[in-house]
Motif scaffolding. Sequence first.
Motif, short mmCIF file in Angstrom:
data_model
loop_
_atom_site.label_atom_id
_atom_site.label_comp_id
_atom_site.label_asym_id
_atom_site.label_seq_id
_atom_site.Cartn_x
_atom_site.Cartn_y
_atom_site.Cartn_z
N PRO A 55 -14.54 -45.02 -30.54
CA PRO A 55 -14.16 -45.41 -31.91
C PRO A 55 -14.31 -46.91 -32.16
N ALA A 56 -14.90 -47.21 -33.29
CA ALA A 56 -15.11 -48.60 -33.69
C ALA A 56 -13.98 -49.09 -34.60
N ALA A 57 -13.15 -48.17 -35.07
CA ALA A 57 -12.09 -48.51 -36.02
C ALA A 57 -10.83 -47.71 -35.69
N ARG A 58 -9.77 -48.04 -36.40
CA ARG A 58 -8.48 -47.37 -36.20
C ARG A 58 -8.63 -45.85 -36.27
N VAL A 59 -9.35 -45.37 -37.26
CA VAL A 59 -9.74 -43.96 -37.36
C VAL A 59 -11.25 -43.97 -37.40
N HIS A 60 -11.88 -43.16 -36.54
CA HIS A 60 -13.34 -43.05 -36.52
C HIS A 60 -13.67 -41.61 -36.17
N VAL A 61 -14.18 -40.90 -37.17
CA VAL A 61 -14.45 -39.47 -37.06
C VAL A 61 -15.90 -39.22 -37.45
N GLN A 62 -16.49 -38.19 -36.85
CA GLN A 62 -17.83 -37.73 -37.23
C GLN A 62 -17.68 -36.41 -37.98
N VAL A 63 -18.28 -36.31 -39.15
CA VAL A 63 -18.33 -35.04 -39.89
C VAL A 63 -19.77 -34.55 -39.79
N VAL A 64 -19.94 -33.32 -39.30
CA VAL A 64 -21.28 -32.78 -39.08
C VAL A 64 -21.41 -31.39 -39.70
N HIS A 74 -28.80 -35.43 -35.12
CA HIS A 74 -28.14 -34.37 -35.90
C HIS A 74 -27.35 -35.13 -36.96
N LEU A 75 -27.54 -34.78 -38.21
CA LEU A 75 -26.87 -35.48 -39.30
C LEU A 75 -25.38 -35.59 -39.02
N HIS A 76 -24.85 -36.81 -39.07
CA HIS A 76 -23.41 -37.01 -38.87
C HIS A 76 -22.93 -38.18 -39.72
N LEU A 77 -21.85 -37.92 -40.43
CA LEU A 77 -21.24 -38.91 -41.31
C LEU A 77 -20.15 -39.64 -40.53
N HIS A 78 -20.28 -40.96 -40.42
CA HIS A 78 -19.23 -41.78 -39.82
C HIS A 78 -18.13 -41.96 -40.87
N VAL A 79 -16.92 -41.57 -40.52
CA VAL A 79 -15.75 -41.71 -41.39
C VAL A 79 -14.81 -42.68 -40.68
N GLN A 80 -14.55 -43.84 -41.32
CA GLN A 80 -13.81 -44.89 -40.63
C GLN A 80 -12.70 -45.47 -41.50
N ALA A 81 -11.62 -45.87 -40.82
CA ALA A 81 -10.53 -46.62 -41.45
C ALA A 81 -10.61 -48.04 -40.91
N LEU A 82 -10.93 -48.98 -41.76
CA LEU A 82 -11.04 -50.38 -41.36
C LEU A 82 -9.64 -50.97 -41.14
N PRO A 83 -9.49 -52.03 -40.41
CA PRO A 83 -10.55 -52.89 -39.88
C PRO A 83 -11.14 -52.31 -38.60
N TYR A 84 -12.26 -52.91 -38.19
CA TYR A 84 -12.86 -52.52 -36.94
C TYR A 84 -12.00 -53.01 -35.79
N LYS A 140 -10.48 -36.33 -47.14
CA LYS A 140 -9.30 -35.55 -46.76
C LYS A 140 -8.74 -36.05 -45.43
N ILE A 141 -9.62 -36.30 -44.48
CA ILE A 141 -9.19 -36.81 -43.17
C ILE A 141 -8.53 -38.18 -43.33
N LEU A 142 -9.14 -39.06 -44.13
CA LEU A 142 -8.56 -40.39 -44.33
C LEU A 142 -7.27 -40.30 -45.14
N ASN A 196 -5.77 -46.44 -47.20
CA ASN A 196 -6.02 -46.98 -48.53
C ASN A 196 -7.52 -46.92 -48.83
N PHE A 197 -7.88 -46.64 -50.08
CA PHE A 197 -9.29 -46.51 -50.46
C PHE A 197 -10.09 -47.78 -50.14
N ALA A 198 -9.47 -48.94 -50.24
CA ALA A 198 -10.18 -50.19 -49.96
C ALA A 198 -10.52 -50.34 -48.47
N MET A 199 -9.86 -49.57 -47.63
CA MET A 199 -10.06 -49.67 -46.18
C MET A 199 -10.92 -48.52 -45.63
#
Length: 158
Positions: free
Chosen positions: A39-48, A102-112, A76-78, A84-87
């Motif tokens: 994980p690069a951030a507090r929350v870091h998820v892959q949606v595939v 394989h297509l994967h969406l990085h879902v992250q909660a900043l900061p890194y 939904k995960i965030l 917060n939307f800004a993060m």
Amino acid sequence: MFSFGRRSATCEFCNVSSEKGFNVIYEDSNFLAFTDIRPAARVHVQVVPRKHIESVHSLKKEDVALLRSMRAIGNKILDDHNVNFAMRKMGFHIPPFNSVNHLHLHVQALPYSPSYKAIKYPISRGHGSHKKGLSWFAEIVQAIEILENDRSINFLPC
């Protein structure tokens, strides 16, 4: 609902499961999500997507609904993590700058994370008719707008 490719026996993300060591936090008939192993951030998820899609290069205008569904799952995960939307940051690495084909969406909660460099996930705003500038990362909103305009997502401005 979506036009997917076939599952690949050799693709790591086609075979995601808790039994294979993935921390799966969301799943439905079309998608699943799991925590990133580095994980690069507090929350870091892959949606595939469950079915194999090579990368953002494979996407066309008719795939906008697929991306909107992925974005809804990411939000939904965030939401569940009270982010917060800004993060929030969600997007795709563009080949050849992706690690898994394989297509994967990085879902992250900043900061890194302090040990992680945000440079891996650069946002490059477009100008004029371009929705994205020169960058190896496309935000989900940029990707949707590019596809809605019947263009391809790539490293160069698009």
